[in-house]
Enzyme design. Structure first.
Site, mmCIF file in Angstrom:
data_model
loop_
_atom_site.group_PDB
_atom_site.id
_atom_site.type_symbol
_atom_site.label_atom_id
_atom_site.label_comp_id
_atom_site.label_asym_id
_atom_site.label_seq_id
_atom_site.Cartn_x
_atom_site.Cartn_y
_atom_site.Cartn_z
ATOM 1 N N SER A 1 0.850 -1.189 0.000
ATOM 2 C CA SER A 1 0.000 0.000 0.000
ATOM 3 C C SER A 1 0.882 1.233 0.000
ATOM 4 O O SER A 1 1.996 1.209 0.535
ATOM 5 C CB SER A 1 -0.888 0.005 1.247
ATOM 6 O OG SER A 1 -1.562 1.250 1.383
ATOM 7 N N TYR B 1 -1.226 -0.226 10.377
ATOM 8 C CA TYR B 1 -1.407 -0.834 9.053
ATOM 9 C C TYR B 1 -0.301 -0.371 8.115
ATOM 10 O O TYR B 1 0.268 -1.167 7.352
ATOM 11 C CB TYR B 1 -2.782 -0.453 8.499
ATOM 12 C CG TYR B 1 -3.049 -0.906 7.088
ATOM 13 C CD1 TYR B 1 -3.431 -2.222 6.814
ATOM 14 C CD2 TYR B 1 -2.944 -0.017 6.023
ATOM 15 C CE1 TYR B 1 -3.686 -2.636 5.520
ATOM 16 C CE2 TYR B 1 -3.215 -0.412 4.716
ATOM 17 C CZ TYR B 1 -3.583 -1.726 4.466
ATOM 18 O OH TYR B 1 -3.834 -2.138 3.175
#
Length: 244
Positions: free
Chosen positions: A142, A156
């Protein structure tokens, strides 16, 4: 590539994972789809794969469970030697400031997004070496890994930074064994991953291209990295984020 492609996709029942499965089927891959709980969605994707003329199996499993990962790959062997892995299963964990995050939610996010990827990659490498096929691994990271996601999910972002590091190190470790390891880092994409379903539209203003991405745009990058066209590409983190 003369041998048939058999690719394992974790988290392949919805969102980016489902788009990846459909694209890979169109590009000639037989698939084994690992999914956590949504049986109906997994079977719907499998049906699309079969309609494209490819074989497909679905396996309910948790990527953070070593025995479940082994079951996933044992099932895949029924389609032939595994030549590809897409590490896609992921969870965000608690959403908000780190100071307010619960430890169990963060632990689960790290188990799925880091340990799960490592366990799947480990088994894929073992199978590819044992079968003498070589192959390719693509992990989904990501842009959070470099942007940090402050105020949203710093844990995250940290997990995805670990995925980038894993890609770099593992690519060097297994290059001589005929195994390529790469990574795709999506930006904001229209999927059900977001706690706020309108978030992709809200963040579009800070994306240079002025919009969020589509799952199919991520799937195209994954398919390329698994293809012979990427035969000299390993250790890459391919950012697919509209310029952000």
């Amino acid at each position: 590539m003369s041998q048939e492609r058999v690719t394992v996709v974790s988290g392949g029942s919805r969102g980016i994972g489902a788009a990846i499965c459909r694209r890979l089927a169109a590009d000639g891959h037989h698939l084994v789809i690992g999914y956590r709980a949504d049986h109906a969605s997994a079977e719907a994707v499998a049906s699309d794969v079969r309609q494209a003329g490819r074989r497909c199996l679905t396996v309910p499993m948790d990527v953070a469970d070593e025995a479940a990962v082994d079951r996933l790959f044992d099932t895949a062997a029924g389609l032939g030697p595994v030549t590809g892995l897409v590490n896609n299963a992921g969870v965000s964990g608690p959403n908000g400031r780190l100071a307010d995050a619960d430890a169990e939610g963060m632990r689960r996010a790290l188990e799925v997004n880091v340990l799960g990827y490592l366990l799947c990659a480990r088994r894929a490498i073992r199978d590819m070496n044992r079968n003498g096929t070589g192959g390719a691994i693509v992990s989904i990271s990501s842009t959070a890994a470099t942007l940090g996601s402050p105020g949203q999910y710093v844990h995250y972002a940290a997990a995805k930074a670990a995925v980038d590091a894993m890609t770099t190190g593992l690519a060097k470790e297994v290059a001589a064994e005929g195994i390529r390891v790469n990574c795709v880092a999506p930006g904001t994409v229209w999927t059900a991953f977001h706690e706020d379903p309108e978030r992709p539209a809200k963040v579009a203003r800070i994306i240079p291209m002025g919009r969020a991405g589509r799952p199919e745009e991520i799937a195209g990058a994954v398919s390329w990295l698994l293809s012979d066209d990427a035969s000299y590409t390993t250790g890459a983190v391919l950012r697919v984020s509209g310029g952000l």
